[in-house]
Design a protein around this motif. Structure first.
Motif, PDB file in Angstrom:
ATOM      1  N   UNK A  23     -35.860 -28.556  22.666  1.00  0.00           N
ATOM      2  CA  UNK A  23     -36.597 -28.578  21.587  1.00  0.00           C
ATOM      3  C   UNK A  23     -36.690 -30.000  20.774  1.00  0.00           C
ATOM      4  N   UNK A  24     -35.537 -30.589  20.756  1.00  0.00           N
ATOM      5  CA  UNK A  24     -35.557 -31.742  19.947  1.00  0.00           C
ATOM      6  C   UNK A  24     -36.281 -32.855  20.835  1.00  0.00           C
ATOM      7  N   UNK A  25     -36.306 -33.061  22.108  1.00  0.00           N
ATOM      8  CA  UNK A  25     -37.132 -33.731  22.884  1.00  0.00           C
ATOM      9  C   UNK A  25     -38.811 -33.473  22.804  1.00  0.00           C
ATOM     10  N   UNK A  26     -39.085 -32.109  22.446  1.00  0.00           N
ATOM     11  CA  UNK A  26     -40.511 -31.840  22.322  1.00  0.00           C
ATOM     12  C   UNK A  26     -40.966 -32.563  20.963  1.00  0.00           C
ATOM     13  N   UNK A  27     -40.209 -32.066  19.908  1.00  0.00           N
ATOM     14  CA  UNK A  27     -40.341 -32.682  18.502  1.00  0.00           C
ATOM     15  C   UNK A  27     -40.382 -34.538  18.753  1.00  0.00           C
ATOM     16  N   UNK A  28     -39.639 -35.183  19.367  1.00  0.00           N
ATOM     17  CA  UNK A  28     -39.394 -36.405  19.422  1.00  0.00           C
ATOM     18  C   UNK A  28     -40.789 -36.981  20.032  1.00  0.00           C
ATOM     19  N   UNK A  29     -40.981 -36.268  21.352  1.00  0.00           N
ATOM     20  CA  UNK A  29     -42.293 -36.611  21.958  1.00  0.00           C
ATOM     21  C   UNK A  29     -43.796 -36.452  21.170  1.00  0.00           C
ATOM     22  N   UNK A  30     -43.823 -35.275  20.406  1.00  0.00           N
ATOM     23  CA  UNK A  30     -44.798 -35.177  19.527  1.00  0.00           C
ATOM     24  C   UNK A  30     -44.919 -36.405  18.333  1.00  0.00           C
TER      25      UNK A  30
END
Length: 187
Positions: free
Chosen positions: A144-151
């Motif tokens: 989930x952190x990777x998804x937030x960082x990507x966005x």
């Protein structure tokens, strides 16, 4: 020894190195989407505890999203020896929260001490199962952190690249206008 120092702290300094990476990203000859998807892919995979695979995973994600591969490589600079401890602590905390853990319990604390003793004899001397619970928790929290960082990276980089190109085009148009006016006045 110099190679190790350069990996942690670039010779040119962090600010200058960051400016260099920013300039490289701005000068890529790809669409704003491709650049943003590439940088965001590299930054996102840096949140995962898969050190050594970040470039490969960044390339795979960038390829899947039609992102720029060079931008993905530049994006992986988000993960570095200075930021990894923060990323891994955050991914463990989020993973622990998502799995309903209550932090480190007394038995886990004892396991950490045992694992610490095992680490002094070799990381995998007693097998991967010694580090698996921590690794699994970090992976669960890292996604989930990777998804937030990507966005976040995608939105910011796309906006910055689009704005940079618009300003560059207006500067070039102004220069062409000045050159044309100077040329017409001499005729």
């Amino acid at each position: 020894m110099n190679k190790i120092r350069d990996a942690v702290w670039p010779r040119m300094g962090l600010r200058r190195y960051a400016r260099y990476l920013q300039t490289r990203v701005m000068r890529l000859s790809a669409s704003p989407h491709a650049i943003a998807a590439g940088v965001a892919s590299g930054a996102a995979v840096s949140m995962l505890p898969l050190i050594g695979l970040h470039f490969v995973l960044g390339f795979v994600l960038a390829f899947a999203l039609r992102g720029n591969m060079l931008a993905a490589a530049i994006g992986t600079a988000w993960g570095n020896p200075l930021s990894f401890p923060l990323f891994f602590a955050a991914s463990y905390a989020v993973g622990d929260w998502l799995t309903g853990g209550g932090g480190v319990s007394v038995t886990e604390g004892a396991q950490v001490e045992t694992t610490g003793e095992q680490l002094s004899h070799g990381l995998f001397s007693s097998g991967f199962e010694a580090v698996w619970p921590t690794f699994k928790t970090m992976m669960i929290g890292g996604v989930p952190l990777a998804v937030l960082v990507f966005a976040g990276f995608y939105v910011v980089v796309r906006l910055v690249v689009t704005r940079f190109r618009a300003l560059r085009q207006s500067r070039l148009a102004r220069k062409r206008g000045l050159a044309n006016s100077v040329q017409s006045s001499t005729n």
